[in-house]
Design an enzyme around this catalytic site. Structure first.
Site, PDB file in Angstrom:
ATOM      1  N   LEU A 118       0.823  -1.216   0.000  1.00 12.43           N
ATOM      2  CA  LEU A 118       0.000   0.000   0.000  1.00 12.43           C
ATOM      3  C   LEU A 118       0.856   1.265   0.000  1.00 12.43           C
ATOM      4  O   LEU A 118       1.998   1.257   0.452  1.00 12.43           O
ATOM      5  CB  LEU A 118      -0.948   0.006   1.201  1.00 12.43           C
ATOM      6  CG  LEU A 118      -0.382   0.043   2.629  1.00 12.43           C
ATOM      7  CD1 LEU A 118       0.037   1.432   3.057  1.00 12.43           C
ATOM      8  CD2 LEU A 118      -1.423  -0.507   3.594  1.00 12.43           C
TER       9      LEU A 118
ATOM     10  N   PHE B 241       4.905   6.937 -11.790  1.00  6.91           N
ATOM     11  CA  PHE B 241       6.228   7.044 -11.144  1.00  6.91           C
ATOM     12  C   PHE B 241       7.319   7.571 -12.071  1.00  6.91           C
ATOM     13  O   PHE B 241       8.480   7.191 -11.944  1.00  6.91           O
ATOM     14  CB  PHE B 241       6.627   5.705 -10.498  1.00  6.91           C
ATOM     15  CG  PHE B 241       5.931   5.541  -9.172  1.00  6.91           C
ATOM     16  CD1 PHE B 241       4.603   5.168  -9.117  1.00  6.91           C
ATOM     17  CD2 PHE B 241       6.583   5.828  -7.993  1.00  6.91           C
ATOM     18  CE1 PHE B 241       3.934   5.087  -7.914  1.00  6.91           C
ATOM     19  CE2 PHE B 241       5.913   5.753  -6.776  1.00  6.91           C
ATOM     20  CZ  PHE B 241       4.591   5.377  -6.741  1.00  6.91           C
TER      21      PHE B 241
ATOM     22  N   GLY C 200      10.781  10.831  -0.905  1.00  5.48           N
ATOM     23  CA  GLY C 200      10.924  10.787   0.549  1.00  5.48           C
ATOM     24  C   GLY C 200      10.056   9.690   1.105  1.00  5.48           C
ATOM     25  O   GLY C 200       9.772   8.711   0.421  1.00  5.48           O
TER      26      GLY C 200
ATOM     27  N   CYS D 199       9.670   4.701   3.338  1.00  5.42           N
ATOM     28  CA  CYS D 199       9.977   3.407   2.718  1.00  5.42           C
ATOM     29  C   CYS D 199      11.027   3.415   1.619  1.00  5.42           C
ATOM     30  O   CYS D 199      12.007   2.697   1.718  1.00  5.42           O
ATOM     31  CB  CYS D 199       8.691   2.767   2.258  1.00  5.42           C
ATOM     32  SG  CYS D 199       7.719   2.323   3.712  1.00  5.42           S
TER      33      CYS D 199
ATOM     34  N   LYS E  22       4.499  13.702   0.520  1.00  6.45           N
ATOM     35  CA  LYS E  22       3.614  13.640  -0.660  1.00  6.45           C
ATOM     36  C   LYS E  22       2.224  14.073  -0.208  1.00  6.45           C
ATOM     37  O   LYS E  22       1.977  14.162   1.007  1.00  6.45           O
ATOM     38  CB  LYS E  22       3.611  12.239  -1.263  1.00  6.45           C
ATOM     39  CG  LYS E  22       3.014  11.188  -0.355  1.00  6.45           C
ATOM     40  CD  LYS E  22       2.938   9.889  -1.095  1.00  6.45           C
ATOM     41  CE  LYS E  22       1.899   8.970  -0.512  1.00  6.45           C
ATOM     42  NZ  LYS E  22       1.718   7.778  -1.284  1.00  6.45           N
TER      43      LYS E  22
END
Ligand SMILES: NC(=O)C1=CN([C@@H]2O[C@H](COP(=O)(O)OP(=O)(O)OC[C@H]3O[C@@H](n4cnc5c(N)ncnc54)[C@H](O)[C@@H]3O)[C@@H](O)[C@H]2O)C=CC1
Ligand SMILES: O=C(O)[C@H]1O[C@H](OP(=O)(O)OP(=O)(O)OC[C@H]2O[C@@H](n3ccc(=O)[nH]c3=O)[C@H](O)[C@@H]2O)[C@H](O)[C@@H](O)[C@@H]1O
Length: 451
Positions: free
Chosen positions: A156, A255, A263, A266, A327
């Protein structure tokens, strides 16, 4: 099914709430008493769209409960999900202490057969360590109980976590046991109705799949940032190039947005951990090391552009900053590009007037009260009296701006757009100096972050 989830952070809470929502009985456990008290009081300690309602409904229906009692959680579920953090160790490898602490508790308190499920992102070989830790605790009790350990990594994204959990394209399960396969089929059956999303594989393959997925996405971003930096020096608008390559279905639009670096909790840690794993098996992962290096450099790009725009005269200046979260649709500021920028600005003697729709509280928690940081009530207040504006996060509300107003508000007419939200011409027509990332019109103003 009765399910216990260890760790009530982003992944634990979303997984717990979604699994309760399809009828399972779920007990979420966390060692943080404040977090559990908050959840029991009906509040959600993180910002994730839709999560409050989902937790409230399922808690009210009695399908979702919260506890700090490890023993109760171990004994409650037949499926025990481990969803605790795996932060980077000093050398960049994943720190497994929280995962293994849960494994130890499981061995200490279990009374019957359990399926132990690694949902945390963990290096290849961790399931073996979890198995050994549970077994050692059982051996210490002298009780021969049966259990299985499987890997079920989570894919996720924050900000779209519920959608990703419930409608993600795949559910990866690493196991060699038929009993586990059956249990996982039953657990995920409500999410697996239209086509079979369950992918069974070896435990080690599942563990590596998670890192490979994040590393691939991070590679796409660093690649595009590299292209943007190149475009800037070749007088090309990277946004035209992005559309040009994204239209090829083999590449796709996802992407490939250039910006101020990735950032979050993960990508940075997972790319680092995979590099570390590679070094441990004597394979220097050159591409991955470069992905990280390019990203670190990219995070410095906004400061470099601003510094150049202001002829190195940042001391005493006031910089408006739109966007603090790493984000949109989250309050998470872990490894956010905004932090790299603010810290560099402070070091250069500038002040920051920041606004973010969700991350203000988090920013206050991280940096506390300081003279060189003003947390503004809205985006307009952030700009008032400022010399220049920088955009770090592409929140929807930053997309539409009256540039003539912006020109009147800013003392110097400088806008540094770390997310390429605007058309350079529109700002230039309003008399603003526009610095995007890899934009053709600002190509003559390309800046090397290391300069
Ligand atoms: N945040 C994300 O979007 C995603 C994260 N992941 C992975 O999932 C794992 C968890 O990540 P987050 O949920 O973001 O972490 P988080 O930091 O939000 O939450 C972890 C929680 O575990 C708790 N905890 C620590 N030790 C514990 C113990 N012994 N027993 C019970 N609870 C304990 C902490 O108090 C904390 O509340 C990590 O491995 C991460 O890489 C995977 C996919 C997405
Ligand atoms: O393992 C994880 O924790 C998760 O990591 C990421 O999810 P997340 O970190 O929540 O957010 P992303 O949407 O992937 O964004 C990560 C960073 O990349 C940046 N990004 C993303 C996309 C893009 O085109 N360009 C770009 O710079 C974002 O601004 C953000 O800073 C992955 O997308 C998830 O699939 C994964 O489960």
């Amino acid at each position: 099914m009765r399910i216990s989830v260890f760790g009530s952070g982003y992944v634990g809470l979303v997984s717990g709430a979604c699994l309760a929502d399809v009828g399972h009985e779920v007990l979420c456990m966390d060692v943080d008493p404040e977090r559990i008290a908050t959840l029991r009081a009906g509040e959600v300690p993180i910002h994730e769209p839709g999560l409050d309602g989902l937790i409230r409904q399922n808690a009210e229906a009695g399908r979702l409960r919260f506890t700090t009692d490890t023993e109760e959680a171990v004994q409650f579920g037949s499926l025990l999900f481990i969803a605790v953090g795996t932060p980077p160790d000093e050398d960049g490898s994943a720190d497994l202490q929280y995962v293994l602490a849960v494994a130890e508790s499981i061995g200490r308190y279990m009374q019957d057969y359990k399926v132990v499920i690694d949902k945390s992102t963990v290096p290849v070989g961790t399931a073996d360590k979890v198995r050994a830790t549970v077994q050692a605790a059982l051996d210490a009790r002298g009780i021969p109980l049966d259990f299985d350990v499987c890997s079920n990594p989570e894919f996720l994204k924050e900000g779209a976590a519920i959608e990703d959990f419930t409608r993600g394209p795949r559910i990866v399960v690493g196991t060699d046991s038929e009993r586990v396969r059956e249990a996982m089929r039953e657990c995920y059956a409500p999410y697996n109705r239209n086509h079979d999303k369950l992918m069974f594989m070896s435990v080690r393959a599942a563990e590596l799949t998670k890192y490979a997925a994040n590393a691939m996405l991070a590679t796409k971003i660093s690649f595009m940032n590299e292209m943007a930096n190149l475009a800037e020096r070749l007088d090309v608008d990277i946004e035209e190039v992005r559309r040009g390559i994204g239209s090829d279905p083999r590449i796709g639009y996802h992407f490939i947005y250039p910006g101020c670096g990735y950032g979050g909790s993960c990508f940075p840690k997972d790319v680092q951990a995979l590099c570390r794993t590679a070094r441990q098996v004597d394979y220097p992962a050159q591409l991955l090391e470069a992905v990280e290096e390019v990203n670190n450099r990219q995070k410095g790009t906004l400061f470099a552009k601003l510094n150049q725009a202001l002829d190195g005269q940042l001391a005493g200046k006031t910089i408006a900053l739109w966007g603090l979260a790493f984000k949109p649709n989250t309050d998470d500021m872990r490894a956010a590009p905004s932090r790299t920028l603010m810290e560099a600005l402070w070091a250069a003697g500038a002040k920051v007037q920041a606004y973010d729709p969700e991350a203000m509280k988090e920013c206050r928690r991280i940096y506390g009260e300081r003279d060189d940081l003003m947390l503004a009530g809205d985006r307009i207040q952030a700009v008032r009296g400022a010399d220049a504006l920088v955009i770090c996060t592409e929140w929807k509300e930053f997309r539409t701006v009256d540039f003539a107003w912006l020109k009147r508000e800013l003392n110097l007419p400088v806008v540094v757009d770390g997310r390429n939200l605007y058309e350079p011409k529109a700002l230039q027509q309003a008399g603003l100096l526009y610095y995007g990332v890899g934009r053709g019109d600002s190509a003559s103003r390309c800046v090397r972050p290391e300069a």
